[in-house]
Design a protein around this motif. Structure first.
Motif, PDB file in Angstrom:
ATOM      1  N   GLY A   1      41.812  56.855   3.628  1.00  0.00           N
ATOM      2  CA  GLY A   1      41.898  57.250   2.225  1.00  0.00           C
ATOM      3  C   GLY A   1      42.915  56.458   1.424  1.00  0.00           C
ATOM      4  N   HIS A   2      43.627  55.528   2.081  1.00  0.00           N
ATOM      5  CA  HIS A   2      44.566  54.691   1.321  1.00  0.00           C
ATOM      6  C   HIS A   2      43.774  53.702   0.479  1.00  0.00           C
ATOM      7  CE1 HIS A   2      47.941  56.390   3.353  1.00  0.00           C
ATOM      8  NE2 HIS A   2      47.447  56.084   4.544  1.00  0.00           N
ATOM      9  N   LYS A   3      44.330  53.351  -0.661  1.00  0.00           N
ATOM     10  CA  LYS A   3      43.633  52.437  -1.546  1.00  0.00           C
ATOM     11  C   LYS A   3      44.100  51.003  -1.291  1.00  0.00           C
ATOM     12  CE  LYS A   3      42.572  55.714  -5.140  1.00  0.00           C
ATOM     13  NZ  LYS A   3      43.302  56.927  -4.730  1.00  0.00           N
ATOM     14  N   GLY A   4      43.191  50.078  -1.590  1.00  0.00           N
ATOM     15  CA  GLY A   4      43.498  48.656  -1.378  1.00  0.00           C
ATOM     16  C   GLY A   4      44.761  48.229  -2.106  1.00  0.00           C
ATOM     17  N   GLU A   5      44.967  48.707  -3.329  1.00  0.00           N
ATOM     18  CA  GLU A   5      46.163  48.308  -4.096  1.00  0.00           C
ATOM     19  C   GLU A   5      47.442  48.808  -3.445  1.00  0.00           C
ATOM     20  OE1 GLU A   5      46.360  49.068  -8.284  1.00  0.00           O
ATOM     21  OE2 GLU A   5      44.585  47.855  -8.702  1.00  0.00           O
ATOM     22  N   THR A   6      47.361  49.987  -2.802  1.00  0.00           N
ATOM     23  CA  THR A   6      48.544  50.520  -2.116  1.00  0.00           C
ATOM     24  C   THR A   6      48.930  49.589  -0.960  1.00  0.00           C
ATOM     25  OG1 THR A   6      47.737  52.735  -2.637  1.00  0.00           O
ATOM     26  CG2 THR A   6      49.500  52.577  -1.004  1.00  0.00           C
ATOM     27  N   LEU A   7      47.919  49.160  -0.195  1.00  0.00           N
ATOM     28  CA  LEU A   7      48.189  48.279   0.943  1.00  0.00           C
ATOM     29  C   LEU A   7      48.699  46.926   0.451  1.00  0.00           C
ATOM     30  CD1 LEU A   7      45.048  49.107   3.121  1.00  0.00           C
ATOM     31  CD2 LEU A   7      47.237  50.319   2.983  1.00  0.00           C
ATOM     32  N   ARG A   8      48.097  46.444  -0.649  1.00  0.00           N
ATOM     33  CA  ARG A   8      48.519  45.149  -1.195  1.00  0.00           C
ATOM     34  C   ARG A   8      49.983  45.207  -1.643  1.00  0.00           C
ATOM     35  NH1 ARG A   8      45.944  40.519  -3.631  1.00  0.00           N
ATOM     36  NH2 ARG A   8      47.437  39.478  -4.962  1.00  0.00           N
ATOM     37  N   LEU A   9      50.322  46.253  -2.425  1.00  0.00           N
ATOM     38  CA  LEU A   9      51.697  46.352  -2.934  1.00  0.00           C
ATOM     39  C   LEU A   9      52.685  46.564  -1.782  1.00  0.00           C
ATOM     40  CD1 LEU A   9      53.133  46.212  -5.700  1.00  0.00           C
ATOM     41  CD2 LEU A   9      53.175  48.706  -5.697  1.00  0.00           C
ATOM     42  N   ALA A  10      52.261  47.304  -0.751  1.00  0.00           N
ATOM     43  CA  ALA A  10      53.131  47.487   0.426  1.00  0.00           C
ATOM     44  C   ALA A  10      53.390  46.136   1.094  1.00  0.00           C
ATOM     45  CB  ALA A  10      52.489  48.460   1.416  1.00  0.00           C
TER      46      ALA A  10
ATOM     47  N   ILE B   1      54.896  53.718  -1.470  1.00  0.00           N
ATOM     48  CA  ILE B   1      54.174  52.832  -2.390  1.00  0.00           C
ATOM     49  C   ILE B   1      53.111  53.617  -3.159  1.00  0.00           C
ATOM     50  CG2 ILE B   1      52.627  50.822  -2.502  1.00  0.00           C
ATOM     51  CD1 ILE B   1      55.492  50.009  -1.907  1.00  0.00           C
ATOM     52  N   LYS B   2      52.472  54.564  -2.474  1.00  0.00           N
ATOM     53  CA  LYS B   2      51.452  55.377  -3.152  1.00  0.00           C
ATOM     54  C   LYS B   2      52.094  56.165  -4.294  1.00  0.00           C
ATOM     55  CE  LYS B   2      48.074  59.079  -2.521  1.00  0.00           C
ATOM     56  NZ  LYS B   2      48.573  59.882  -3.646  1.00  0.00           N
ATOM     57  N   VAL B   3      53.278  56.738  -4.042  1.00  0.00           N
ATOM     58  CA  VAL B   3      53.985  57.494  -5.083  1.00  0.00           C
ATOM     59  C   VAL B   3      54.308  56.565  -6.268  1.00  0.00           C
ATOM     60  CG1 VAL B   3      56.165  58.668  -5.617  1.00  0.00           C
ATOM     61  CG2 VAL B   3      54.895  59.242  -3.514  1.00  0.00           C
TER      62      VAL B   3
END
Ligand SMILES: [Zn+2]
Length: 473
Positions: free
Chosen positions: A286-295, A315-317
């Protein structure tokens, strides 16, 4: 002025391209025999961000970015034998997965994606030249690069001979003139993938692939050669030796840019250690691609990045907070122009300083907070002048935020879609991909389980000739 760290000189230097109209960048790409893990995604995201910055600084058409696909390799051959299929079945499947996984992280495809199996002629031509120059020799169906023929060998990794031999874990073979010599060409047994060559039927070694592709697609000397830290030795050292000896001593790359590892707290993430986590798994959770990218961009690219659940949650927050601010200004944000003249100076300073993404992210966060506080109503807002001024301040921040977020590859979603919940379409697509992968590996139990789980969530899958689509019940 953009500055980049060069592993060759161990220093940050101003990045002045050889030809600003045709900047050349090559990054060692995936060997396609398994699913990419989050550590494999780091160079893809880092060099995608660097490519965005170069296009921003020098012009949209200034860069030629090549990333190869290694589609002939002993691990691929082993995987194909284990499944009883042709190696091309394995390589096509995992190349598609790689592009899907990286696409979910906002990684744009490179301009050129040369495949090893399509470049055999360029490789054999380079090997013939190395033999003619006395840098390589044939022995028992193999062609080997003779390391002592290159007095500058070891210049990138700065290792002494003992350390090089230990680090390369070199194979001892009776046909080698020197233990450090490495394979350019090796024979293929009957039934194993191979090509005819002046040295018999065989296949190329890995290192020569990159040298030959760089020469063919980008030129003899390129501006930037990138890859993970683990490639410095022996892979990049060997690329340098091959290319320089084939090109009369010309340097292969003007800047060597290497990203650090993603680790799991104390140890490096690697397939052999069995401690990998893949973008596909994270998206399915359920994590989003942008969350993984920014992480992945949250640490400086040369530093190690410890991958923890806490990091992803933090990062999600952050992104949720950014989208909450943006949704109040969404129409103006969408209408905001984008371009070189609109970028925030402090943000640009951070990114052009050796791609300092942590500082750039902090500045973007600051800009979003300024935008949010500009909307707080206060007494003077009743006066016409002050209200106009407030609008102008907001527009100014929105323009800067938009350019900055497009350089980092985040805030590209509609806030409404972003907040539609964690079981968003990204997660469903990722699970469909997992099911397709399971079916292809004839693991029907897993495929059925995924279909049943989705059905329980009200998602119906429909298999058709063009793949699987889904709809809500
Ligand atoms: Zn390479």
């Amino acid at each position: 002025m953009m500055r980049l760290h060069d592993t060759m000189t161990r220093e940050k230097r101003p990045f002045v391209p050889l030809n600003p109209q045709r900047i050349t960048m090559y990054v060692c790409g995936p060997t396609v025999y398994g699913r990419a893990h989050i550590g494999n995604a780091r160079p893809a995201v880092v060099f995608d961000t660097l490519a965005r910055l170069i296009r921003h600084e020098f012009g949209e058409n200034s860069l030629v970015y090549a990333r190869n696909v290694t589609d002939v390799d002993d691990k691929i051959i082993a995987a194909a034998e284990a499944e009883g299929v042709d190696p091309s079945v394995i390589t096509q499947r995992y190349e598609r997965f790689y592009l899907e996984d990286m696409g979910a992280l906002g990684v744009r495809p490179p301009d050129i994606a040369p495949h090893a199996t399509q470049e055999i002629a360029a490789m054999t031509a380079m090997i013939e030249r190395l033999i003619a120059h006395g840098n390589a020799y044939e022995a028992q169906g193999h062609v080997l690069f003779h390391v002592p023929s290159d007095p500058d060998y070891g210049v990138l990794s700065r290792r002494d001979r003992e350390a090089m031999l230990a680090g390369a874990r070199v194979e001892v073979a009776p046909y080698k003139r020197d233990p450090a010599d490495f394979v350019l060409w090796k024979p293929s047994a009957e039934g194993v993938v191979g090509w005819d060559s002046p040295w018999g039927r065989g296949r190329p070694g890995w290192h020569v692939e990159c040298s030959a592709m760089i020469e063919r697609h980008l030129g003899e000397t390129i501006d930037i050669h990138g890859g993970g830290l683990d490639l410095i030795f022996p892979h990049h050292e060997n690329e340098i030796a091959q290319s320089r000896c084939a090109h009369g001593g010309l340097p292969l790359a003007r800047f060597w840019v290497h990203n650090g590892f993603v680790d799991m707290g104390s140890e490096k993430m690697s397939k052999s250690l069995g401690n990998i986590i893949t973008p596909a798994e994270l998206l399915a959770q359920g994590h989003k691609g942008e969350t993984l990218r920014l992480a992945l961009l949250s640490a400086h690219y040369r530093k190690p990045l410890p991958w923890t659940e806490g990091l992803v949650a933090r990062i999600k927050v952050t992104l949720d907070g950014w989208y909450r601010i943006l949704e109040r200004f969404w129409d103006e944000y969408q209408a905001a122009p984008i371009g070189k003249q609109h970028v925030d100076e402090l943000f640009q300073d951070a990114l052009t300083d050796d791609l300092n993404t942590p500082a750039a992210i902090a500045r973007l966060n600051g800009m979003l907070n300024f935008l949010a506080s500009s909307a707080i109503p206060h007494a003077t807002i009743t006066q016409d002048g002050a209200e106009i001024e407030t609008k102008q301040v907001q527009r100014d921040w929105l323009v800067r935020i938009k350019s900055a977020s497009s350089l980092l590859g985040v805030l590209q979603a509609d806030p409404e879609a972003w907040f539609r919940g964690d079981a968003g379409s990204d997660a469903i697509e990722a699970r469909i991909i997992q099911r397709t992968e399971a079916k292809q590996a004839r693991d029907f139990a897993t495929a059925d389980r995924i279909r049943d789980e989705l059905k329980a969530e009200g998602i119906v899958l429909e298999d058709g000739p063009l793949g699987t689509t889904w709809r809500r019940e």
